[in-house]
Design a protein around this motif. Structure first.
Motif, mmCIF file in Angstrom:
data_model
loop_
_atom_site.group_PDB
_atom_site.id
_atom_site.type_symbol
_atom_site.label_atom_id
_atom_site.label_comp_id
_atom_site.label_asym_id
_atom_site.label_seq_id
_atom_site.Cartn_x
_atom_site.Cartn_y
_atom_site.Cartn_z
ATOM 1 N N ALA A 100 -6.682 11.760 -1.574
ATOM 2 C CA ALA A 100 -7.534 10.665 -1.109
ATOM 3 C C ALA A 100 -6.764 9.540 -0.442
ATOM 4 O O ALA A 100 -7.045 9.189 0.706
ATOM 5 N N ILE A 101 -5.801 8.955 -1.127
ATOM 6 C CA ILE A 101 -5.167 7.733 -0.614
ATOM 7 C C ILE A 101 -4.416 8.002 0.689
ATOM 8 O O ILE A 101 -4.648 7.336 1.714
ATOM 9 N N LEU A 102 -3.506 8.975 0.669
ATOM 10 C CA LEU A 102 -2.654 9.201 1.837
ATOM 11 C C LEU A 102 -3.389 9.876 3.000
ATOM 12 O O LEU A 102 -3.204 9.471 4.157
ATOM 13 N N PRO A 103 -4.257 10.870 2.775
ATOM 14 C CA PRO A 103 -4.948 11.478 3.920
ATOM 15 C C PRO A 103 -5.906 10.544 4.646
ATOM 16 O O PRO A 103 -6.178 10.747 5.826
ATOM 17 N N THR A 104 -6.426 9.517 3.971
ATOM 18 C CA THR A 104 -7.382 8.628 4.629
ATOM 19 C C THR A 104 -6.726 7.441 5.312
ATOM 20 O O THR A 104 -7.388 6.701 6.048
ATOM 21 N N MET A 105 -5.430 7.264 5.102
ATOM 22 C CA MET A 105 -4.726 6.097 5.635
ATOM 23 C C MET A 105 -4.818 6.042 7.163
ATOM 24 O O MET A 105 -5.221 5.016 7.741
ATOM 25 N N ARG A 106 -4.453 7.111 7.839
ATOM 26 C CA ARG A 106 -4.424 7.103 9.305
ATOM 27 C C ARG A 106 -5.828 7.017 9.918
ATOM 28 O O ARG A 106 -6.054 6.180 10.813
ATOM 29 N N GLY A 163 2.644 -2.919 -6.881
ATOM 30 C CA GLY A 163 2.874 -4.211 -7.505
ATOM 31 C C GLY A 163 2.816 -5.372 -6.545
ATOM 32 O O GLY A 163 2.518 -6.504 -6.954
ATOM 33 N N ARG A 164 3.103 -5.134 -5.257
ATOM 34 C CA ARG A 164 3.154 -6.245 -4.305
ATOM 35 C C ARG A 164 2.395 -5.962 -3.015
ATOM 36 O O ARG A 164 1.489 -6.694 -2.634
ATOM 37 N N TRP A 165 2.766 -4.877 -2.322
ATOM 38 C CA TRP A 165 2.325 -4.714 -0.934
ATOM 39 C C TRP A 165 0.821 -4.570 -0.781
ATOM 40 O O TRP A 165 0.223 -5.113 0.149
ATOM 41 N N MET A 166 0.147 -3.849 -1.665
ATOM 42 C CA MET A 166 -1.259 -3.515 -1.408
ATOM 43 C C MET A 166 -2.200 -4.711 -1.553
ATOM 44 O O MET A 166 -3.341 -4.653 -1.126
ATOM 45 N N HIS A 167 -1.737 -5.805 -2.150
ATOM 46 C CA HIS A 167 -2.585 -6.987 -2.304
ATOM 47 C C HIS A 167 -2.558 -7.811 -1.005
ATOM 48 O O HIS A 167 -1.493 -8.207 -0.533
ATOM 49 N N SER A 168 -3.704 -8.087 -0.444
ATOM 50 C CA SER A 168 -3.780 -8.841 0.808
ATOM 51 C C SER A 168 -3.244 -10.259 0.633
ATOM 52 O O SER A 168 -3.576 -10.936 -0.339
ATOM 53 N N PRO A 169 -2.436 -10.735 1.574
ATOM 54 C CA PRO A 169 -2.009 -12.143 1.527
ATOM 55 C C PRO A 169 -3.138 -13.110 1.868
ATOM 56 O O PRO A 169 -3.004 -14.318 1.648
ATOM 57 N N ASP A 170 -4.252 -12.593 2.408
ATOM 58 C CA ASP A 170 -5.389 -13.460 2.733
ATOM 59 C C ASP A 170 -6.196 -13.801 1.483
ATOM 60 O O ASP A 170 -6.406 -14.967 1.150
ATOM 61 N N LEU A 202 -6.463 0.613 -2.844
ATOM 62 C CA LEU A 202 -6.010 1.988 -2.618
ATOM 63 C C LEU A 202 -6.323 2.476 -1.213
ATOM 64 O O LEU A 202 -5.998 3.614 -0.877
ATOM 65 N N ALA A 203 -6.960 1.644 -0.409
ATOM 66 C CA ALA A 203 -7.204 1.981 0.990
ATOM 67 C C ALA A 203 -6.096 1.354 1.829
ATOM 68 O O ALA A 203 -6.107 0.156 2.099
ATOM 69 N N PHE A 204 -5.110 2.155 2.202
ATOM 70 C CA PHE A 204 -3.943 1.632 2.907
ATOM 71 C C PHE A 204 -4.225 1.309 4.372
ATOM 72 O O PHE A 204 -3.570 0.447 4.961
ATOM 73 N N GLY A 205 -5.174 1.996 4.997
ATOM 74 C CA GLY A 205 -5.464 1.769 6.407
ATOM 75 C C GLY A 205 -5.828 0.336 6.729
ATOM 76 O O GLY A 205 -5.279 -0.268 7.669
#
Length: 349
Positions: free
Chosen positions: A20-26, A132-139, A47-50
């Protein structure tokens, strides 16, 4: 859903990442790239990296949404992740080190190769500490659960707002005639479900039927996959493929389930006891939080038998203190207010 690893305490994240997570990123990123960042606000699961990549590369505003507190990976909260929970008495520094090791040794090796390959294509630098850090939006970051369920911690994102449980249903479907007739025919039943996506719940349902028989309780078995159920069901046990929980649970005696956060919120709202049989993901931590609130108990999958399930259920159903706390917390769930506050935060972007 067919993969049993989806419900395994240590292999579940790998299954979700792979399927789920990696195949939907692109494809998510490519769809968002066709929108106008000046007039578009993105709202997405962590968990939505895109969407997170579209924010970094294309300048979209993004609100990251977390439905459960475990994804904040707090050294102060010591949430249960995987098959082992570190003792609460250990110092915060140790918990911080432990979480960093979990990311460095497990999460990043699982996520970073595909994520950083795509980031390189987009001209973005590689990242670590993805959860732990990257996936949280800075906005803006939103937690769709209340402070009384999971109090804010010093190491949670500073731009986080907890708005409370939000009812995600898009209709108010009535209960079917068979279920209505069953509910009207006797005492409130115990509702059992291992999760709507669980194709591997045969042991759960066997224990459920056995526990209901031992207690002399009526039961509703919720699953779309009838093949998981015992071949023969005793009188007073009704299998149902789907039911509108806000209509069903207020007429039930208790809920026995996997501990998914959506079902948890609906059970709290109904004011009935919880008995959680956690499999993986956020479910063990959710179960622990319910125990701390005094509204439920848990039983591990490995120890799942009809006798143990019946004993736990009997205590929950006969303890007046549990009933009082369930009634109290039911008054604190306010879906409408939580939805308004969530929309206000998003629209402020």
């Amino acid at each position: 859903m067919r993969d049993p690893d989806l419900w395994h305490p240590t292999r579940a994240l790998r299954a979700v990442a792979r399927e789920a997570i990696l195949p939907t990123m692109r494809p998510m990123y490519e769809y968002i790239a066709g929108l106008d960042p000046a007039s578009t606000v993105l709202v997405a699961s962590g968990l939505a990296f895109g969407p997170r990549l579209a924010q970094e590369r294309l300048g979209f505003r993004l609100a990251t949404v977390h439905l459960q507190p475990t994804l904040f990976m707090s050294a102060h909260d010591n949430a249960e992740m995987g098959p082992v929970k570190a003792p609460d008495w250990l110092p915060v520094g140790f918990h911080a080190w432990r979480l960093a090791q979990v990311e460095r040794r497990f999460v990043d090796p699982l996520m970073a190769p595909d994520l950083n390959t795509f980031r390189a294509e987009l001209g973005l630098a590689p990242v670590t500490r993805i959860f732990g850090r990257w996936m949280h939006s800075p906005d803006r970051v939103l937690g769709l659960f209340p402070e009384w369920f999971a109090p804010s911690q010093p190491d949670w994102p500073r731009n986080l707002t907890l708005t409370g449980f939000v009812d995600h249903r898009d209709d108010d479907a009535p209960l079917g005639p068979e279920l209505e007739e069953f509910l009207a025919a006797g005492e409130p039943p115990v509702v059992f479900t291992p999760g709507s996506a669980n194709l591997h719940g045969a042991r759960f349902f066997a224990a459920a039927v056995g526990a209901a028989r031992r207690l002399g309780r009526r039961a509703v078995l919720l699953t779309r996959f009838r093949e998981q159920l015992p071949a023969e069901l005793p009188p007073g046990v009704l299998p149902v493929a789907w039911a509108n929980l806000p209509r069903l649970l207020p007429r039930a005696a208790a809920m026995v389930y996997h501990g998914g956060i959506g079902t948890l919120a609906q059970t709290l709202n109904a004011g009935i006891p919880h008995l959680v049989v956690p499999f993986a993901h956020d479910q063990p931590d959710n179960a622990n939080r319910l125990i701390r609130l005094g509204v439920g108990d848990r039983l591990g999958v490995r120890g799942l038998t009809a006798a143990r399930l019946a004993a736990k259920l009997d205590r929950l159903l006969t303890d007046p203190a549990v009933a009082a706390r369930c009634a109290d917390y039911a008054t604190r769930v306010d879906y409408a207010r939580s939805a308004r506050e969530t929309c206000d935060v998003i629209e402020a972007l």
